[in-house]
Write a protein that holds these residues in place. Structure first.
Motif, PDB file in Angstrom:
ATOM      1  N   LEU A  44       0.824  -1.207   0.000  1.00 10.88           N
ATOM      2  CA  LEU A  44       0.000   0.000   0.000  1.00 10.88           C
ATOM      3  C   LEU A  44       0.859   1.259   0.000  1.00 10.88           C
ATOM      4  CD1 LEU A  44      -2.900  -0.947   2.418  1.00 10.88           C
ATOM      5  CD2 LEU A  44      -3.109  -0.324   0.018  1.00 10.88           C
ATOM      6  N   LEU A  45       1.940   1.245   0.761  1.00 16.06           N
ATOM      7  CA  LEU A  45       2.852   2.391   0.754  1.00 16.06           C
ATOM      8  C   LEU A  45       3.498   2.561  -0.616  1.00 16.06           C
ATOM      9  CD1 LEU A  45       4.513   1.859   4.228  1.00 16.06           C
ATOM     10  CD2 LEU A  45       3.178   3.862   3.544  1.00 16.06           C
ATOM     11  N   LEU A  46       3.822   1.442  -1.260  1.00 14.84           N
ATOM     12  CA  LEU A  46       4.406   1.522  -2.595  1.00 14.84           C
ATOM     13  C   LEU A  46       3.412   2.137  -3.574  1.00 14.84           C
ATOM     14  CD1 LEU A  46       6.701   0.868  -4.548  1.00 14.84           C
ATOM     15  CD2 LEU A  46       5.819  -1.477  -4.702  1.00 14.84           C
ATOM     16  N   ARG A  47       2.160   1.797  -3.433  1.00 13.95           N
ATOM     17  CA  ARG A  47       1.140   2.289  -4.364  1.00 13.95           C
ATOM     18  C   ARG A  47       0.758   3.740  -4.093  1.00 13.95           C
ATOM     19  NH1 ARG A  47      -3.644  -0.854  -3.253  1.00 13.95           N
ATOM     20  NH2 ARG A  47      -2.213  -2.562  -3.757  1.00 13.95           N
ATOM     21  N   GLY A  99       2.193   5.899  -1.492  1.00 21.14           N
ATOM     22  CA  GLY A  99       3.206   6.803  -0.970  1.00 21.14           C
ATOM     23  C   GLY A  99       2.835   7.340   0.395  1.00 21.14           C
ATOM     24  N   LEU A 100       3.677   8.232   0.869  1.00 22.67           N
ATOM     25  CA  LEU A 100       3.489   8.876   2.166  1.00 22.67           C
ATOM     26  C   LEU A 100       4.012  10.301   2.029  1.00 22.67           C
ATOM     27  CD1 LEU A 100       2.465   8.124   5.023  1.00 22.67           C
ATOM     28  CD2 LEU A 100       4.832   7.683   5.648  1.00 22.67           C
ATOM     29  N   GLY A 101       3.115  11.223   1.746  1.00 24.44           N
ATOM     30  CA  GLY A 101       3.540  12.589   1.495  1.00 24.44           C
ATOM     31  C   GLY A 101       4.453  12.657   0.283  1.00 24.44           C
ATOM     32  N   GLU A 102       5.544  13.406   0.433  1.00 25.68           N
ATOM     33  CA  GLU A 102       6.506  13.582  -0.664  1.00 25.68           C
ATOM     34  C   GLU A 102       7.689  12.632  -0.563  1.00 25.68           C
ATOM     35  OE1 GLU A 102       5.928  15.596  -3.247  1.00 25.68           O
ATOM     36  OE2 GLU A 102       3.985  15.943  -2.283  1.00 25.68           O
ATOM     37  N   ALA A 103       7.664  11.735   0.401  1.00 23.80           N
ATOM     38  CA  ALA A 103       8.805  10.851   0.610  1.00 23.80           C
ATOM     39  C   ALA A 103       9.017   9.934  -0.589  1.00 23.80           C
ATOM     40  CB  ALA A 103       8.612  10.022   1.868  1.00 23.80           C
ATOM     41  N   ARG A 104      10.240   9.861  -1.047  1.00 22.43           N
ATOM     42  CA  ARG A 104      10.581   8.903  -2.092  1.00 22.43           C
ATOM     43  C   ARG A 104      10.961   7.556  -1.482  1.00 22.43           C
ATOM     44  NH1 ARG A 104      14.307   9.995  -7.334  1.00 22.43           N
ATOM     45  NH2 ARG A 104      12.389  11.111  -7.812  1.00 22.43           N
ATOM     46  N   ASP A 105      11.662   7.588  -0.351  1.00 22.85           N
ATOM     47  CA  ASP A 105      12.044   6.372   0.354  1.00 22.85           C
ATOM     48  C   ASP A 105      11.348   6.323   1.701  1.00 22.85           C
ATOM     49  OD1 ASP A 105      14.517   4.763  -0.949  1.00 22.85           O
ATOM     50  OD2 ASP A 105      14.574   6.882  -1.504  1.00 22.85           O
ATOM     51  N   ILE A 106      10.685   5.218   1.960  1.00 28.24           N
ATOM     52  CA  ILE A 106       9.932   5.017   3.193  1.00 28.24           C
ATOM     53  C   ILE A 106      10.498   3.775   3.871  1.00 28.24           C
ATOM     54  CG2 ILE A 106       7.657   4.707   4.226  1.00 28.24           C
ATOM     55  CD1 ILE A 106       6.540   5.771   1.479  1.00 28.24           C
ATOM     56  N   LEU A 107      10.903   3.922   5.101  1.00 27.97           N
ATOM     57  CA  LEU A 107      11.529   2.821   5.833  1.00 27.97           C
ATOM     58  C   LEU A 107      10.672   2.469   7.045  1.00 27.97           C
ATOM     59  CD1 LEU A 107      14.175   1.078   5.900  1.00 27.97           C
ATOM     60  CD2 LEU A 107      15.004   2.737   7.586  1.00 27.97           C
ATOM     61  N   ARG A 108      10.327   1.206   7.163  1.00 30.79           N
ATOM     62  CA  ARG A 108       9.628   0.733   8.350  1.00 30.79           C
ATOM     63  C   ARG A 108      10.451  -0.375   8.984  1.00 30.79           C
ATOM     64  NH1 ARG A 108       4.274  -2.879   9.177  1.00 30.79           N
ATOM     65  NH2 ARG A 108       3.864  -2.315  11.343  1.00 30.79           N
ATOM     66  N   HIS A 112      10.738   2.208  -2.149  1.00 31.50           N
ATOM     67  CA  HIS A 112      11.333   3.254  -2.988  1.00 31.50           C
ATOM     68  C   HIS A 112      10.348   3.566  -4.106  1.00 31.50           C
ATOM     69  CE1 HIS A 112      14.433   5.629  -5.011  1.00 31.50           C
ATOM     70  NE2 HIS A 112      14.117   5.005  -6.136  1.00 31.50           N
ATOM     71  N   ARG A 113       9.819   4.777  -4.100  1.00 30.81           N
ATOM     72  CA  ARG A 113       8.803   5.161  -5.075  1.00 30.81           C
ATOM     73  C   ARG A 113       9.440   5.960  -6.215  1.00 30.81           C
ATOM     74  NH1 ARG A 113       4.553   7.893  -4.452  1.00 30.81           N
ATOM     75  NH2 ARG A 113       3.096   6.404  -5.367  1.00 30.81           N
ATOM     76  N   ASP A 114       9.568   5.311  -7.344  1.00 35.49           N
ATOM     77  CA  ASP A 114      10.156   5.940  -8.520  1.00 35.49           C
ATOM     78  C   ASP A 114       9.766   5.109  -9.741  1.00 35.49           C
ATOM     79  OD1 ASP A 114      11.625   7.048 -10.537  1.00 35.49           O
ATOM     80  OD2 ASP A 114      13.593   6.701  -9.623  1.00 35.49           O
ATOM     81  N   PRO A 115       8.885   5.624 -10.593  1.00 35.33           N
ATOM     82  CA  PRO A 115       8.473   4.861 -11.776  1.00 35.33           C
ATOM     83  C   PRO A 115       9.633   4.508 -12.703  1.00 35.33           C
ATOM     84  CG  PRO A 115       6.987   6.711 -11.405  1.00 35.33           C
ATOM     85  CD  PRO A 115       8.164   6.907 -10.486  1.00 35.33           C
ATOM     86  N   GLN A 116      10.743   5.244 -12.594  1.00 36.90           N
ATOM     87  CA  GLN A 116      11.900   4.990 -13.454  1.00 36.90           C
ATOM     88  C   GLN A 116      12.918   4.059 -12.793  1.00 36.90           C
ATOM     89  OE1 GLN A 116      11.697   6.189 -16.540  1.00 36.90           O
ATOM     90  NE2 GLN A 116       9.737   7.055 -15.879  1.00 36.90           N
ATOM     91  N   ASP A 165       5.271   1.570  -9.771  1.00 34.98           N
ATOM     92  CA  ASP A 165       5.482   2.677  -8.838  1.00 34.98           C
ATOM     93  C   ASP A 165       6.884   2.691  -8.242  1.00 34.98           C
ATOM     94  OD1 ASP A 165       2.751   3.732  -8.866  1.00 34.98           O
ATOM     95  OD2 ASP A 165       2.229   1.859  -7.863  1.00 34.98           O
ATOM     96  N   GLY A 166       7.635   1.587  -8.361  1.00 30.04           N
ATOM     97  CA  GLY A 166       8.963   1.499  -7.751  1.00 30.04           C
ATOM     98  C   GLY A 166       9.193   0.095  -7.221  1.00 30.04           C
TER      99      GLY A 166
END
Length: 234
Positions: free
Chosen positions: A23-26, A28-37, A94-98, A158-159
């Motif tokens: 869900l976070l990958l799809r 996101g969380l604000g503007e964060a590109r990398d989300i660590l849990r 890591h959210r980056d379509p590229q 999405d990444g």
């Protein structure tokens, strides 16, 4: 790179844990590109979709449930992995379509990162599988002849989501549940390959490993709460 550490209190049980990363990958969380849990879960038996196709899967799910582990189906590949309060789970989104869709470089990079942090904690950690290990993989991390770290990943438009389990304490309980489940699944498995960091670094604790993980990832940002859309995934 922006890294956000999700608050520990966002944990909502095994089903929530395996749903949250995708869900976070799809979303996101604000503007964060990398989300660590980074968290220590309730006792969980994380089956792969491939496991669910095995004739013995229903019996395996019943077996882990009887031993106090919740059976769930994770979206990442591989085969059954078990973890509990003596484990540290690292979900890195890591959210980056590229982003590269090639998984090998990530397996290599994160295996090196995790092995290095374990060496700093005093473990004779090495990258590579142990014959007969659970959820076998070329980039497992072993120490003292047993597997103590395993990783899996999911790549989408999405990444990517890279999930790692570091077994810190309680290898006996893990060995029991994995032995019961792998017997029903019909996979080759050697129970003696199940290990934990405390087996080679006596006295190590989950908080110490959690702190080492945060340091290795350079995670200094504040913990955040989840938006409603993510706090209770279906």
């Amino acid at each position: 790179m922006t890294t956000v550490l999700l608050a520990e209190e966002t944990a909502g049980g095994p089903a929530h844990d395996v749903a949250l990363g995708p869900l976070l990958l799809r979303h996101g969380l604000g503007e964060a590109r990398d989300i660590l849990r980074v968290y220590s879960p309730e006792p969980t038996a994380a089956f792969s979709r491939r496991d669910t196709l095995r004739p013995g899967y229903p019996r395996a799910a019943d077996a882990v449930r009887r031993l106090g582990f919740a059976p769930v189906v994770r979206p990442q590949g591989g085969s059954l992995a078990a973890y509990h309060r003596g484990s540290v789970v690292v979900d890195h989104v890591h959210r980056d379509p590229q982003a590269s869709r090639d998984p090998v470089e990530r397996f290599q990079r994160f295996a090196a990162l995790h092995a290095e942090l374990l060496v700093r904690l005093g473990a004779p950690a090495r990258i590579g599988p142990v014959a007969g290990e659970y959820c076998p993989g070329e980039y497992s991390i072993n120490a003292g002849g047993t597997k103590i770290v395993g990783s899996a990943q999911r790549v989408t438009r999405d990444g990517w989501l890279f999930s790692t389990v570091i077994q810190v304490t309680g290898s006996g309980g893990l060995r029991e549940v994995l032995t019961a489940a792998y017997r029903e699944l019909g996979y080759d498995f050697a129970p003696a390959t199940v290990g934990a960091l405390e087996d080679v670094v006596p006295g190590v604790t989950v908080p110490a490993v959690t702190a080492a993980v945060r340091a290795a990832y350079g995670s200094t940002g504040p913990a955040v709460d989840l938006p409603a859309v993510l706090s209770r995934p279906d």
